[in-house]
Design a protein around this motif. Sequence first.
Motif, mmCIF file in Angstrom:
data_model
loop_
_atom_site.group_PDB
_atom_site.id
_atom_site.type_symbol
_atom_site.label_atom_id
_atom_site.label_comp_id
_atom_site.label_asym_id
_atom_site.label_seq_id
_atom_site.Cartn_x
_atom_site.Cartn_y
_atom_site.Cartn_z
ATOM 1 N N SER A 88 -20.172 15.838 67.890
ATOM 2 C CA SER A 88 -19.334 16.916 68.398
ATOM 3 C C SER A 88 -18.168 17.125 67.433
ATOM 4 C CB SER A 88 -18.776 16.576 69.788
ATOM 5 O OG SER A 88 -19.832 16.468 70.719
ATOM 6 N N ILE A 89 -17.785 18.374 67.248
ATOM 7 C CA ILE A 89 -16.631 18.667 66.389
ATOM 8 C C ILE A 89 -15.375 18.095 67.046
ATOM 9 C CG2 ILE A 89 -15.188 20.512 65.451
ATOM 10 C CD1 ILE A 89 -17.739 22.179 65.173
ATOM 11 N N MET A 90 -14.660 17.254 66.320
ATOM 12 C CA MET A 90 -13.476 16.592 66.855
ATOM 13 C C MET A 90 -12.274 16.877 65.956
ATOM 14 S SD MET A 90 -15.061 12.866 67.991
ATOM 15 C CE MET A 90 -16.393 12.718 66.798
ATOM 16 N N GLU A 91 -11.125 17.059 66.580
ATOM 17 C CA GLU A 91 -9.916 17.353 65.805
ATOM 18 C C GLU A 91 -9.575 16.233 64.825
ATOM 19 O OE1 GLU A 91 -8.092 20.161 65.617
ATOM 20 O OE2 GLU A 91 -9.671 21.034 66.862
ATOM 21 N N ARG A 92 -9.845 14.989 65.191
ATOM 22 C CA ARG A 92 -9.519 13.872 64.302
ATOM 23 C C ARG A 92 -10.323 13.941 63.006
ATOM 24 N NH1 ARG A 92 -6.528 9.322 64.916
ATOM 25 N NH2 ARG A 92 -5.327 10.893 66.069
ATOM 26 N N ILE A 93 -11.570 14.429 63.076
ATOM 27 C CA ILE A 93 -12.367 14.579 61.854
ATOM 28 C C ILE A 93 -11.699 15.574 60.918
ATOM 29 C CG2 ILE A 93 -14.584 15.307 60.897
ATOM 30 C CD1 ILE A 93 -15.919 14.377 63.461
ATOM 31 N N LYS A 94 -11.188 16.671 61.470
ATOM 32 C CA LYS A 94 -10.500 17.667 60.638
ATOM 33 C C LYS A 94 -9.279 17.039 59.964
ATOM 34 C CE LYS A 94 -11.881 21.499 63.662
ATOM 35 N NZ LYS A 94 -11.394 22.556 64.592
ATOM 36 N N ARG A 95 -8.560 16.179 60.694
ATOM 37 C CA ARG A 95 -7.394 15.523 60.114
ATOM 38 C C ARG A 95 -7.808 14.565 59.006
ATOM 39 N NH1 ARG A 95 -3.179 11.509 63.149
ATOM 40 N NH2 ARG A 95 -4.548 9.951 62.208
ATOM 41 N N MET A 96 -8.920 13.843 59.219
ATOM 42 C CA MET A 96 -9.406 12.922 58.193
ATOM 43 C C MET A 96 -9.808 13.671 56.924
ATOM 44 S SD MET A 96 -11.647 10.107 60.312
ATOM 45 C CE MET A 96 -10.918 9.055 61.580
ATOM 46 N N PRO B 254 -7.736 0.403 64.978
ATOM 47 C CA PRO B 254 -8.395 -0.018 66.223
ATOM 48 C C PRO B 254 -7.552 0.266 67.464
ATOM 49 C CG PRO B 254 -7.652 -1.928 64.958
ATOM 50 C CD PRO B 254 -7.470 -0.741 64.082
ATOM 51 N N LYS B 255 -6.253 0.482 67.293
ATOM 52 C CA LYS B 255 -5.390 0.786 68.432
ATOM 53 C C LYS B 255 -5.332 2.283 68.733
ATOM 54 C CE LYS B 255 -2.397 -3.203 67.518
ATOM 55 N NZ LYS B 255 -1.019 -3.647 67.176
ATOM 56 N N ASP B 256 -5.919 3.080 67.842
ATOM 57 C CA ASP B 256 -5.893 4.533 68.003
ATOM 58 C C ASP B 256 -7.206 4.988 68.632
ATOM 59 O OD1 ASP B 256 -6.311 7.368 67.411
ATOM 60 O OD2 ASP B 256 -4.522 7.218 66.161
ATOM 61 N N MET B 257 -7.137 5.552 69.814
ATOM 62 C CA MET B 257 -8.335 5.948 70.557
ATOM 63 C C MET B 257 -9.162 6.971 69.778
ATOM 64 S SD MET B 257 -8.497 7.868 74.266
ATOM 65 C CE MET B 257 -7.677 9.332 73.603
ATOM 66 N N HIS B 258 -8.506 7.909 69.104
ATOM 67 C CA HIS B 258 -9.230 8.960 68.390
ATOM 68 C C HIS B 258 -9.946 8.407 67.164
ATOM 69 C CE1 HIS B 258 -7.397 11.867 71.044
ATOM 70 N NE2 HIS B 258 -6.205 11.397 70.746
ATOM 71 N N ASP B 259 -9.296 7.501 66.439
ATOM 72 C CA ASP B 259 -9.971 6.827 65.328
ATOM 73 C C ASP B 259 -11.182 6.052 65.834
ATOM 74 O OD1 ASP B 259 -8.128 7.776 63.540
ATOM 75 O OD2 ASP B 259 -7.342 5.823 62.941
ATOM 76 N N ARG B 260 -11.000 5.333 66.910
ATOM 77 C CA ARG B 260 -12.107 4.543 67.479
ATOM 78 C C ARG B 260 -13.278 5.446 67.860
ATOM 79 N NH1 ARG B 260 -8.267 2.120 70.842
ATOM 80 N NH2 ARG B 260 -9.339 3.001 72.671
ATOM 81 N N ASN B 261 -12.991 6.562 68.497
ATOM 82 C CA ASN B 261 -14.052 7.471 68.947
ATOM 83 C C ASN B 261 -14.836 8.043 67.772
ATOM 84 O OD1 ASN B 261 -13.387 7.077 71.616
ATOM 85 N ND2 ASN B 261 -12.199 8.959 71.814
ATOM 86 N N VAL B 262 -14.118 8.500 66.735
ATOM 87 C CA VAL B 262 -14.789 9.085 65.575
ATOM 88 C C VAL B 262 -15.677 8.047 64.893
ATOM 89 C CG1 VAL B 262 -14.438 9.955 63.224
ATOM 90 C CG2 VAL B 262 -13.129 10.921 65.122
ATOM 91 N N ASN B 263 -15.138 6.867 64.636
ATOM 92 C CA ASN B 263 -15.909 5.861 63.918
ATOM 93 C C ASN B 263 -17.064 5.310 64.755
ATOM 94 O OD1 ASN B 263 -14.761 5.401 61.139
ATOM 95 N ND2 ASN B 263 -12.879 5.319 62.351
ATOM 96 N N LYS B 264 -16.901 5.294 66.068
ATOM 97 C CA LYS B 264 -18.001 4.877 66.943
ATOM 98 C C LYS B 264 -19.173 5.856 66.835
ATOM 99 C CE LYS B 264 -19.088 3.851 71.818
ATOM 100 N NZ LYS B 264 -20.117 4.907 72.029
ATOM 101 N N VAL B 265 -18.869 7.158 66.856
ATOM 102 C CA VAL B 265 -19.916 8.179 66.753
ATOM 103 C C VAL B 265 -20.675 8.032 65.438
ATOM 104 C CG1 VAL B 265 -20.315 10.654 66.425
ATOM 105 C CG2 VAL B 265 -18.865 9.865 68.300
#
Length: 268
Positions: A226-234, A243-254
């Motif tokens: 899914s297109i995620m805002e965190r990917i655009k930031r990366m 590991p403490k950042d939920m958005h980083d965790r979600n992107v890398n998990k996917v």
Amino acid sequence: MTAKILTFANFKGGVGKTSTTALVSYNLAKMDYKCLVIDFDAQANITSLLLKTKSNNDGIITIDKTLMSALNENLNLKKIVINIATNLDLIPNAVDFSVYPRFLENSFDNEIDKVTFFDKKIAPLKEDYDFIFIDVPPTLSLLNDTAFYACDQIVVVLQTQERSLAGAEVFIQYLQETLINEFQSRVDILGILPVLSKKGARVDEEILKSAIEEFGEDNIFDKKISIMERIKRMDMQGITDDPKDMHDRNVNKVFAEVAQEVISRLNK
């Protein structure tokens, strides 16, 4: 082990190929696979992304040699590899790569010699890695033919839009008719990786249904992005992995799950 050479590709631009290449290779490296990313685009987007990833930890990074300068000087490509993170390396590119098609035209008379050139050039790299990813621009051209010919597998990135589906169909037909039938390339399609514009959106569901009808359910990746805002930031700031950042965790998990599916499809 000899490296598997892959690319994430589509005839249409803006489908997330570069971010997918960067994040899949990054997460494979975290799984202890040795990965090399080769930037094959004069826009050098993945070079920028990965150098920013490295500079987040190591400060500003400078490039001594680009891919095109190495080709012009007939250097072993091992000499221009830049380490980005543990198990993750980069062969960088820059705007000078825009002359690569002219370099091929001036260097070789036969079409087959032009198309097979890069496959021979990267052969010495295969012994050093488990995976080599080539990040290509969204074109059908001699430039990309040389990259695709060098690949073992291509993952077709399908953004769930009508134009992207049409692009995927044209792209697969082109690979079959040109690279495989005409030049006897070993390349194969590993699968179709859908990139959803929005979870549960009707247009996503309709395009996915059409893709399944066109290519067969077995050929569609189980994991969808899914297109995620965190990917655009990366894309702008480099890959972050707090590991403490939920958005980083979600992107890398996917993308770790996509990486696992790449491995499982290769092992079938």
